[in-house]
Design a protein around this motif. Structure first.
Motif, PDB file in Angstrom:
ATOM      1  N   VAL A  26       0.851  -1.190   0.000  1.00 61.21           N
ATOM      2  CA  VAL A  26       0.000   0.000   0.000  1.00 61.21           C
ATOM      3  C   VAL A  26       0.887   1.239   0.000  1.00 61.21           C
ATOM      4  O   VAL A  26       2.084   1.161   0.259  1.00 61.21           O
ATOM      5  CB  VAL A  26      -0.968   0.019   1.208  1.00 61.21           C
ATOM      6  CG1 VAL A  26      -1.929  -1.147   1.152  1.00 61.21           C
ATOM      7  CG2 VAL A  26      -0.227   0.032   2.522  1.00 61.21           C
ATOM      8  N   SER A  28       2.934   3.900   1.156  1.00 58.85           N
ATOM      9  CA  SER A  28       3.565   4.075   2.466  1.00 58.85           C
ATOM     10  C   SER A  28       3.396   5.495   3.005  1.00 58.85           C
ATOM     11  O   SER A  28       3.333   5.695   4.221  1.00 58.85           O
ATOM     12  CB  SER A  28       5.046   3.687   2.420  1.00 58.85           C
ATOM     13  OG  SER A  28       5.738   4.496   1.517  1.00 58.85           O
ATOM     14  N   GLU A  30       0.707   7.452   2.657  1.00 58.53           N
ATOM     15  CA  GLU A  30      -0.630   7.517   3.254  1.00 58.53           C
ATOM     16  C   GLU A  30      -0.675   6.720   4.556  1.00 58.53           C
ATOM     17  O   GLU A  30      -1.282   7.155   5.536  1.00 58.53           O
ATOM     18  CB  GLU A  30      -1.683   6.984   2.281  1.00 58.53           C
ATOM     19  CG  GLU A  30      -1.945   7.913   1.110  1.00 58.53           C
ATOM     20  CD  GLU A  30      -3.007   7.367   0.181  1.00 58.53           C
ATOM     21  OE1 GLU A  30      -3.814   6.510   0.591  1.00 58.53           O
ATOM     22  OE2 GLU A  30      -3.036   7.802  -0.979  1.00 58.53           O
ATOM     23  N   PHE A  31      -0.032   5.547   4.552  1.00 57.59           N
ATOM     24  CA  PHE A  31      -0.017   4.716   5.752  1.00 57.59           C
ATOM     25  C   PHE A  31       0.676   5.445   6.899  1.00 57.59           C
ATOM     26  O   PHE A  31       0.163   5.498   8.013  1.00 57.59           O
ATOM     27  CB  PHE A  31       0.684   3.380   5.460  1.00 57.59           C
ATOM     28  CG  PHE A  31       0.660   2.432   6.621  1.00 57.59           C
ATOM     29  CD1 PHE A  31      -0.472   1.688   6.911  1.00 57.59           C
ATOM     30  CD2 PHE A  31       1.779   2.268   7.435  1.00 57.59           C
ATOM     31  CE1 PHE A  31      -0.500   0.801   7.987  1.00 57.59           C
ATOM     32  CE2 PHE A  31       1.769   1.387   8.505  1.00 57.59           C
ATOM     33  CZ  PHE A  31       0.622   0.652   8.779  1.00 57.59           C
ATOM     34  N   TRP A  67      -2.537  -2.068   6.614  1.00 62.38           N
ATOM     35  CA  TRP A  67      -3.502  -0.998   6.328  1.00 62.38           C
ATOM     36  C   TRP A  67      -4.846  -1.324   6.983  1.00 62.38           C
ATOM     37  O   TRP A  67      -5.465  -0.464   7.605  1.00 62.38           O
ATOM     38  CB  TRP A  67      -3.641  -0.841   4.818  1.00 62.38           C
ATOM     39  CG  TRP A  67      -4.584   0.227   4.382  1.00 62.38           C
ATOM     40  CD1 TRP A  67      -5.805   0.058   3.823  1.00 62.38           C
ATOM     41  CD2 TRP A  67      -4.391   1.644   4.458  1.00 62.38           C
ATOM     42  NE1 TRP A  67      -6.379   1.275   3.546  1.00 62.38           N
ATOM     43  CE2 TRP A  67      -5.527   2.259   3.927  1.00 62.38           C
ATOM     44  CE3 TRP A  67      -3.347   2.435   4.930  1.00 62.38           C
ATOM     45  CZ2 TRP A  67      -5.666   3.644   3.850  1.00 62.38           C
ATOM     46  CZ3 TRP A  67      -3.498   3.817   4.854  1.00 62.38           C
ATOM     47  CH2 TRP A  67      -4.637   4.403   4.314  1.00 62.38           C
ATOM     48  N   LYS A  71      -6.899   0.740   9.770  1.00 61.61           N
ATOM     49  CA  LYS A  71      -8.286   1.169   9.550  1.00 61.61           C
ATOM     50  C   LYS A  71      -9.217   0.648  10.643  1.00 61.61           C
ATOM     51  O   LYS A  71     -10.189   1.312  10.987  1.00 61.61           O
ATOM     52  CB  LYS A  71      -8.775   0.709   8.174  1.00 61.61           C
ATOM     53  CG  LYS A  71      -8.191   1.535   7.059  1.00 61.61           C
ATOM     54  CD  LYS A  71      -8.655   1.204   5.651  1.00 61.61           C
ATOM     55  CE  LYS A  71      -9.803   0.317   5.476  1.00 61.61           C
ATOM     56  NZ  LYS A  71     -10.146   0.060   4.074  1.00 61.61           N
TER      57      LYS A  71
END
Length: 172
Positions: A26, A28, A30-31, A67, A71
């Motif tokens: 995913v 990284s 944004e994570f 992720w 969430k």
């Protein structure tokens, strides 16, 4: 996540994450942004500390499982409409009040019982002196009442909900 389904705990019980996860990668950036926001939130939400610490270990190369774990913390926060009082708070108490806490991953693996025994021995003698000088009073706490567990591992929903109140995160 505005329309997400809320959950009752921030970490799935029994969840095993790994840096060697071969799942889909995913973004990284944004994570890391999400995890940093969650870490900032622990200043007032002690109940998400363990879950935040868990996902923060994977900021270098996050996968879809990492992720989804992050969430889930958002889904937990979404479902919690109760008071969000700030809590300072090992879990140490003065009377019924939390006054300090800590949760951290150990920096090294102890390779021998001798290494561990030296640390325990030192702390034992320090605490014994403090008790003798009446600076602290030690109190036995049963396993099922170990409030610090909320900082160190995922818990079943009923245990998790029970442990939030003494920390001052939730009202009775």
């Amino acid at each position: 996540m505005e329309n997400c389904n809320p959950v009752s705990t921030p970490a799935e019980c029994g969840l095993k994450l790994s840096k060697d996860d071969k799942g889909e990668k995913v973004n990284s950036t944004e994570f890391r942004s999400l995890v940093r926001s969650l870490i900032y939130l622990t200043c007032t939400r002690l109940d998400i500390l363990y879950a935040d610490g868990l996902v923060s270990r994977y900021m270098v190369a996050p996968t879809m499982s990492h992720w989804n774990a992050a969430k889930r913390i958002l889904r937990y926060i979404k479902g919690d409409v109760d008071d969000r009082k700030s809590t300072t708070g090992f879990v140490f108490f003065v009377g019924d009040t939390t006054f300090t806490w800590s949760s951290k991953k150990q920096p090294i693996v102890t390779l021998s019982t001798c290494e561990a025994d030296k640390h325990i021995d030192t702390r034992y003698h320090f605490l014994r002196e403090c008790v003798e000088q009446k600076e602290v009073m030690l109190k036995y706490v049963k396993t099922e009442d170990q409030i610090a567990d909320i900082l160190m591992k995922p818990l079943m929903q009923d245990v998790f909900v029970k442990m939030r109140t003494p920390l001052g995160v939730m009202k009775n």
